[in-house]
Each structure stands twice: as structure tokens, then as C-alpha cells.
Design an enzyme around this catalytic site. Structure first.
Site, PDB file in Angstrom:
ATOM      1  N   CYS A  77      46.316  48.112  35.774  1.00 26.41           N
ATOM      2  CA  CYS A  77      45.863  47.319  36.264  1.00 26.41           C
ATOM      3  C   CYS A  77      46.542  45.816  35.872  1.00 26.41           C
ATOM      4  O   CYS A  77      47.537  45.249  36.963  1.00 26.41           O
ATOM      5  CB  CYS A  77      44.526  47.137  37.177  1.00 26.41           C
ATOM      6  SG  CYS A  77      44.569  46.445  38.295  1.00 26.41           S
ATOM      7  N   CYS A  78      46.234  45.542  35.307  1.00 25.46           N
ATOM      8  CA  CYS A  78      46.984  43.849  34.787  1.00 25.46           C
ATOM      9  C   CYS A  78      48.642  43.937  34.643  1.00 25.46           C
ATOM     10  O   CYS A  78      49.685  43.923  35.658  1.00 25.46           O
ATOM     11  CB  CYS A  78      47.014  43.784  33.413  1.00 25.46           C
ATOM     12  SG  CYS A  78      45.184  43.482  33.461  1.00 25.46           S
ATOM     13  N   CYS A  98      40.336  37.894  37.934  1.00 24.81           N
ATOM     14  CA  CYS A  98      40.867  38.684  39.085  1.00 24.81           C
ATOM     15  C   CYS A  98      39.014  38.886  38.746  1.00 24.81           C
ATOM     16  O   CYS A  98      38.447  39.511  38.405  1.00 24.81           O
ATOM     17  CB  CYS A  98      41.429  39.795  39.093  1.00 24.81           C
ATOM     18  SG  CYS A  98      42.998  39.764  39.390  1.00 24.81           S
ATOM     19  N   CYS A 133      37.043  41.389  36.981  1.00 26.78           N
ATOM     20  CA  CYS A 133      36.983  41.079  36.147  1.00 26.78           C
ATOM     21  C   CYS A 133      36.912  40.064  35.459  1.00 26.78           C
ATOM     22  O   CYS A 133      37.061  39.712  34.316  1.00 26.78           O
ATOM     23  CB  CYS A 133      38.287  41.384  35.236  1.00 26.78           C
ATOM     24  SG  CYS A 133      38.851  42.855  35.740  1.00 26.78           S
ATOM     25  N   CYS A 177      45.489  40.573  28.957  1.00 23.21           N
ATOM     26  CA  CYS A 177      46.661  40.915  30.287  1.00 23.21           C
ATOM     27  C   CYS A 177      47.431  41.216  29.576  1.00 23.21           C
ATOM     28  O   CYS A 177      47.759  42.370  29.917  1.00 23.21           O
ATOM     29  CB  CYS A 177      45.787  40.352  31.063  1.00 23.21           C
ATOM     30  SG  CYS A 177      47.272  38.647  31.343  1.00 23.21           S
TER      31      CYS A 177
END
Length: 272
Positions: free
Chosen positions: A149-150, A231, A234, A259
């Protein structure tokens, strides 16, 4: 003074409907009143930071950018860049999953300093594909999915931010985590790009002392006990006694909490 004009991806990525996320509690006090302290050696650290920023601008004319996370440290650097009219562009990653309080800083920077903030968003098709394949809460399922996702939301846009640059500036500090404890103030990455970390020696008290002294705008979430903000899904508030980055990816092992933006890969450190 205007920063380099943006060549960012204009495609907007819709915020996802994150649910059952940890909520920030009400602010008991401002971050300034909690953390701002003048400590011995601050003036020397400030002078060294300004000298390194000037060096970055001089050595890489028109080709250096501050990767502004919109956290307290990067707002200090933004203020220094604007205050001293340094030719360093300001860029930020608009991941599509940031808190409203974080996004609110972008127009504040532009209004306060007269700077253009370059916005780099993830490729919308990549975000849609990732969510369809893995779900909206994939980051909680495994470290691999969280890092994927990162990659989509942060690393790929950062690559575009740096693609035409020979240097970048970060707000990293050694005090932030054990993984950053030996970080130099300047390093050369494997691809030859220079990376400047002008705040490596600063303490959290230093950061807030500068913010208080110069009335620097900052993320309102810092008032809700979020020292490190990423984000929305997170990031959570930390409790008294927890580590600085405890609110980031709190469900993971401490050693996994990066990340990928600042993971050192075969780079050679050099002194400033």
C-alpha cells in the site's frame, strides 16, 4: 518567492471510507505548551541547519526539493526556506488517505509563504486495483500488504517528485527512532542523488521552540498527541511513555516501522 512550479499528477484520488479506526482524543493542551522548550545549543543547531539548507541550494541550483510530510519538522524547514528565500521547491505526497487536518496545511503554506506546493498523488488506477484485490484494510493483514500500500500511495509518487531532481531535503531526526539514530546530516544515495537531513541533531523541544518563536502553522493533530503523522488508517495518538513513532503502524513490530521512503540502500554517507 515561488517554488518550482508543479508537474504533479492532477488526478484526484478519493479518500477511502476508513472505518473502526482509532480516534484521536480531545486536545488537553496545545503541542506548543507541551513541548516548546529552549534548550542549550539551540542557536548553534539552528545555524547548522540553515547552513546545510543553503549548501543544498547552492550545490543543486533549481534541482532540490523538500519532501514535506506536513509534520512539525517539515513545517520548520518550510518556514526556513521561505524566510531565507532559498530556491528549494516544496513537494508533498497527497496519498488519498490523509487526514483533513493534514490536507488543511497545504493552502495555509501557500497563503502564508507565497509558495507553490507541488502535489504528487498515486496513480488512481493503481489504488483502485489494490483496494479491489486486497480490501480497504489490507494494511492490517500483513506487513507485506501494508508495504505494498505504501508503495502505491507513497513510494511511486515520491519517485515522480524526485525524478528530475539531483537532491532532496527531509525533516528526519535521529531522536525519532532507533532506526534513525545514526543518520548523517547528508548522504549520497545509490543512484547518486544527494539527501540532506538538516534537522538530524534537533530535539522535539527544538522543533516546537522554533514553531512557537516564529508562529509556524502546524498540523492540528499534533495537539491530539500525534507526534508522528502519516495516512489516517496508519496513525493513532500515543499514550504517556510510548515511543515517538508508537502511533505509526502500531500493530507491527517496532523494527518494521518504515514505509520505504527513508530506507537506506547501498548509499554512501558523507559529512556536510
Amino acid at each position: 518567492m515561488n517554488a518550482t512550479s508543479s508537474d504533479a499528477d492532477d488526478g484526484a484520488v478519493s479518500a477511502l471510507p476508513w472505518a473502526t479506526l482509532p480516534e484521536a482524543g480531545p486536545a488537553a493542551s496545545s503541542a506548543i505548551s507541551l513541548y516548546a522548550r529552549l534548550t542549550p545549543g539551540f542557536d548553534e543547531r539552528l545555524a547548522a541547519t540553515l547552513a546545510l539548507l543553503k549548501q543544498a541550494a547552492s550545490e543543486h541550483p533549481g534541482s532540490v526539493v523538500l519532501a514535506n510530510s506536513l509534520g512539525a519538522e517539515d513545517m520548520v524547514l518550510t518556514d526556513l526556506i521561505a524566510r531565507h528565500q532559498l530556491p528549494i521547491a516544496i513537494g508533498t505526497l497527497q496519498t488519498g488517505a490523509l487526514n483533513p487536518e493534514t490536507l488543511a496545511l497545504i493552502p495555509k503554506i501557500e497563503a502564508r509563504y507565497g509558495l507553490t506546493v507541488e502535489l504528487y498523488s498515486p496513480v488512481e488506477e493503481s489504488v483502485v486495483h489494490f483496494v479491489r484485490q486486497n480490501g480497504e484494510k489490507a494494511m492490517y493483514q500483513s506487513i507485506e500488504l501494508r508495504k505494498a500500500c505504501c508503495q502505491v500511495r507513497k513510494l511511486e509518487p515520491l519517485g515522480r517528485m524526485l525524478a528530475k531532481r539531483t537532491a532532496w531535503v527531509t525533516g528526519l531526526r535521529r531522536e525519532q527512532s532507533n532506526n534513525r539514530g545514526a543518520m548523517p546530516d547528508r548522504e549520497v544515495e545509490a543512484n547518486g542523488r544527494a539527501k540532506f537531513n538538516p534537522l538530524v541533531d534537533w530535539t522535539w523541544n527544538d522543533v516546537w521552540h522554533y514553531i512557537e518563536t516564529h508562529q509556524v502553522p502546524y498540523n492540528a493533530l499534533h495537539d491530539q498527541f500525534m507526534p508522528s503523522i502519516g495516512c489516517a488508517p496508519c496513525t493513532r495518538a500515543i499514550a504517556v511513555g510510548e515511543e515517538f513513532r508508537a502511533g505509526r503502524w502500531w500493530w507491527e513490530d517496532e523494527n518494521a516501522k518504515e514505509c520505504g521512503l527513508h530506507v537506506k540502500q547501498d548509499s554512501a554517507a558523507v559529512s556536510a
